[in-house]
Design a protein around this motif. Structure first.
Motif, mmCIF file in Angstrom:
data_model
loop_
_atom_site.group_PDB
_atom_site.id
_atom_site.type_symbol
_atom_site.label_atom_id
_atom_site.label_comp_id
_atom_site.label_asym_id
_atom_site.label_seq_id
_atom_site.Cartn_x
_atom_site.Cartn_y
_atom_site.Cartn_z
ATOM 1 N N ASP A 52 35.679 33.813 26.305
ATOM 2 C CA ASP A 52 35.245 33.331 27.615
ATOM 3 C C ASP A 52 35.533 34.406 28.663
ATOM 4 O OD1 ASP A 52 38.014 33.210 28.089
ATOM 5 O OD2 ASP A 52 38.098 31.039 27.886
ATOM 6 N N ILE A 53 35.220 34.102 29.918
ATOM 7 C CA ILE A 53 35.391 35.083 30.987
ATOM 8 C C ILE A 53 36.842 35.511 31.145
ATOM 9 C CG2 ILE A 53 35.511 33.324 32.799
ATOM 10 C CD1 ILE A 53 34.042 36.910 33.103
ATOM 11 N N THR A 54 37.782 34.605 30.971
ATOM 12 C CA THR A 54 39.191 34.957 31.127
ATOM 13 C C THR A 54 39.620 35.941 30.050
ATOM 14 O OG1 THR A 54 39.681 32.856 32.200
ATOM 15 C CG2 THR A 54 41.535 34.020 31.205
ATOM 16 N N GLU A 55 39.317 35.641 28.804
ATOM 17 C CA GLU A 55 39.695 36.547 27.710
ATOM 18 C C GLU A 55 38.977 37.888 27.834
ATOM 19 O OE1 GLU A 55 39.837 36.743 22.824
ATOM 20 O OE2 GLU A 55 39.226 34.878 23.785
ATOM 21 N N GLN A 56 37.690 37.849 28.159
ATOM 22 C CA GLN A 56 36.949 39.106 28.309
ATOM 23 C C GLN A 56 37.488 39.936 29.468
ATOM 24 O OE1 GLN A 56 32.682 39.067 28.131
ATOM 25 N NE2 GLN A 56 32.647 37.546 26.486
ATOM 26 N N SER A 57 37.876 39.290 30.543
ATOM 27 C CA SER A 57 38.434 40.022 31.683
ATOM 28 C C SER A 57 39.742 40.702 31.298
ATOM 29 C CB SER A 57 38.651 39.072 32.868
ATOM 30 O OG SER A 57 37.435 38.504 33.274
ATOM 31 N N HIS A 58 40.618 39.983 30.599
ATOM 32 C CA HIS A 58 41.869 40.592 30.138
ATOM 33 C C HIS A 58 41.598 41.787 29.239
ATOM 34 C CE1 HIS A 58 45.114 38.119 31.709
ATOM 35 N NE2 HIS A 58 44.429 37.024 31.420
ATOM 36 N N LEU A 59 40.682 41.635 28.290
ATOM 37 C CA LEU A 59 40.366 42.742 27.369
ATOM 38 C C LEU A 59 39.812 43.952 28.122
ATOM 39 C CD1 LEU A 59 38.818 40.640 24.476
ATOM 40 C CD2 LEU A 59 40.899 42.045 24.314
ATOM 41 N N ALA A 60 38.954 43.715 29.102
ATOM 42 C CA ALA A 60 38.382 44.822 29.876
ATOM 43 C C ALA A 60 39.463 45.547 30.678
ATOM 44 C CB ALA A 60 37.278 44.301 30.798
ATOM 45 N N PHE A 61 40.355 44.803 31.323
ATOM 46 C CA PHE A 61 41.421 45.440 32.095
ATOM 47 C C PHE A 61 42.439 46.137 31.194
ATOM 48 C CE2 PHE A 61 40.161 42.558 35.667
ATOM 49 C CZ PHE A 61 39.809 43.581 36.542
ATOM 50 N N GLY A 90 29.448 31.701 39.278
ATOM 51 C CA GLY A 90 30.145 30.711 38.471
ATOM 52 C C GLY A 90 31.488 31.166 37.937
ATOM 53 N N GLU A 91 31.680 32.492 37.820
ATOM 54 C CA GLU A 91 32.887 32.980 37.153
ATOM 55 C C GLU A 91 33.760 33.914 37.992
ATOM 56 O OE1 GLU A 91 31.221 32.713 32.576
ATOM 57 O OE2 GLU A 91 31.263 34.670 33.535
ATOM 58 N N VAL A 92 33.359 34.209 39.217
ATOM 59 C CA VAL A 92 34.122 35.171 40.012
ATOM 60 C C VAL A 92 35.537 34.671 40.307
ATOM 61 C CG1 VAL A 92 33.383 34.455 42.334
ATOM 62 C CG2 VAL A 92 33.950 36.861 41.874
ATOM 63 N N HIS A 93 35.721 33.379 40.460
ATOM 64 C CA HIS A 93 37.068 32.865 40.734
ATOM 65 C C HIS A 93 37.989 33.116 39.536
ATOM 66 C CE1 HIS A 93 40.271 30.469 42.435
ATOM 67 N NE2 HIS A 93 40.338 29.790 41.298
ATOM 68 N N ALA A 94 37.542 32.773 38.337
ATOM 69 C CA ALA A 94 38.352 32.991 37.127
ATOM 70 C C ALA A 94 38.589 34.481 36.922
ATOM 71 C CB ALA A 94 37.670 32.387 35.901
ATOM 72 N N PHE A 95 37.569 35.297 37.149
ATOM 73 C CA PHE A 95 37.732 36.745 37.028
ATOM 74 C C PHE A 95 38.752 37.253 38.040
ATOM 75 C CE2 PHE A 95 36.794 41.008 38.488
ATOM 76 C CZ PHE A 95 36.868 41.722 37.300
ATOM 77 N N GLY A 96 38.646 36.779 39.280
ATOM 78 C CA GLY A 96 39.560 37.222 40.330
ATOM 79 C C GLY A 96 41.013 36.899 40.017
ATOM 80 N N ASP A 100 43.805 39.857 39.690
ATOM 81 C CA ASP A 100 45.028 39.868 40.485
ATOM 82 C C ASP A 100 46.292 40.043 39.628
ATOM 83 O OD1 ASP A 100 43.527 39.678 42.755
ATOM 84 O OD2 ASP A 100 43.988 37.573 43.149
ATOM 85 N N GLU A 101 46.226 39.713 38.354
ATOM 86 C CA GLU A 101 47.356 39.976 37.458
ATOM 87 C C GLU A 101 47.531 41.478 37.234
ATOM 88 O OE1 GLU A 101 47.491 37.729 33.787
ATOM 89 O OE2 GLU A 101 46.356 36.098 34.731
ATOM 90 N N TYR A 102 46.436 42.210 37.200
ATOM 91 C CA TYR A 102 46.485 43.655 36.961
ATOM 92 C C TYR A 102 46.605 44.450 38.256
ATOM 93 C CZ TYR A 102 45.329 42.404 32.215
ATOM 94 O OH TYR A 102 45.372 41.858 30.948
ATOM 95 N N PHE A 103 46.183 43.855 39.354
ATOM 96 C CA PHE A 103 46.274 44.481 40.682
ATOM 97 C C PHE A 103 46.920 43.477 41.633
ATOM 98 C CE2 PHE A 103 42.659 46.395 38.524
ATOM 99 C CZ PHE A 103 42.934 47.738 38.667
ATOM 100 N N PRO A 104 48.259 43.296 41.534
ATOM 101 C CA PRO A 104 48.932 42.271 42.332
ATOM 102 C C PRO A 104 49.105 42.644 43.804
ATOM 103 C CG PRO A 104 50.516 43.446 40.986
ATOM 104 C CD PRO A 104 49.158 43.950 40.590
ATOM 105 N N ASP A 105 48.916 43.919 44.138
ATOM 106 C CA ASP A 105 49.033 44.366 45.523
ATOM 107 C C ASP A 105 48.328 45.709 45.639
ATOM 108 O OD1 ASP A 105 50.758 46.232 44.339
ATOM 109 O OD2 ASP A 105 52.557 45.261 45.071
#
Length: 138
Positions: A52-61, A90-96, A100-105
């Motif tokens: 899903d978008i969450t897993e794919q986002s983690h893998l990409a980062f 539809g997925e920008v919130h989950a991606f964001g 934010d886990e990889y770019f916390p500030d």
């Protein structure tokens, strides 16, 4: 800056060599302290897309982080992100939330673009970046 500093260095971690050989592109190019990273997608070590978008986002980062480390930098050095989404609204919130886990500030500049398709039909997101090595140090 000397001419030696301006030589282009191809960045291809060993696990990505098959992509370089098969599709003829580098994961990143470094010139001086600037690194341009090719789009990273949500695939695992076996080149299977995340569920899903969450897993794919983690893998990409995670792939982005690995490439930057191979180039001598880190995620803290990213100054620009460009992301491509097959369902941006539809997925920008989950991606964001993952971003934010990889770019916390010290957030990089970010452009998010909706697209109709990526390189595989199961892919939801692609992340590319520009980094300035050493700029993330406080």
């Amino acid at each position: 800056m000397s001419n030696q500093d301006l030589k282009r260095q191809l960045i291809n971690p060993p696990q990505t060599q098959v992509l370089y050989d098969t599709y003829h592109f580098s994961q990143a190019n470094r010139v001086g302290n600037i690194v341009w990273v090719s789009g990273q997608v949500g695939i695992d070590a076996n080149f299977a897309p995340g569920a899903d978008i969450t897993e794919q986002s983690h893998l990409a980062f995670q792939a982005l982080r690995n490439i930057l480390e191979e180039a001598g930098g880190s995620l803290a050095d990213v100054v620009e992100l460009i992301t491509f989404h097959t369902d941006l609204q539809g997925e920008v919130h989950a991606f964001g939330q993952v971003k934010d886990e990889y770019f916390p500030d010290r957030y990089p500049a970010w452009s998010a673009v909706g697209v109709t398709q990526l390189s595989l039909p199961q892919l939801r997101v692609e992340v590319r970046a520009v980094a300035v090595i050493g700029s993330g140090k406080a």
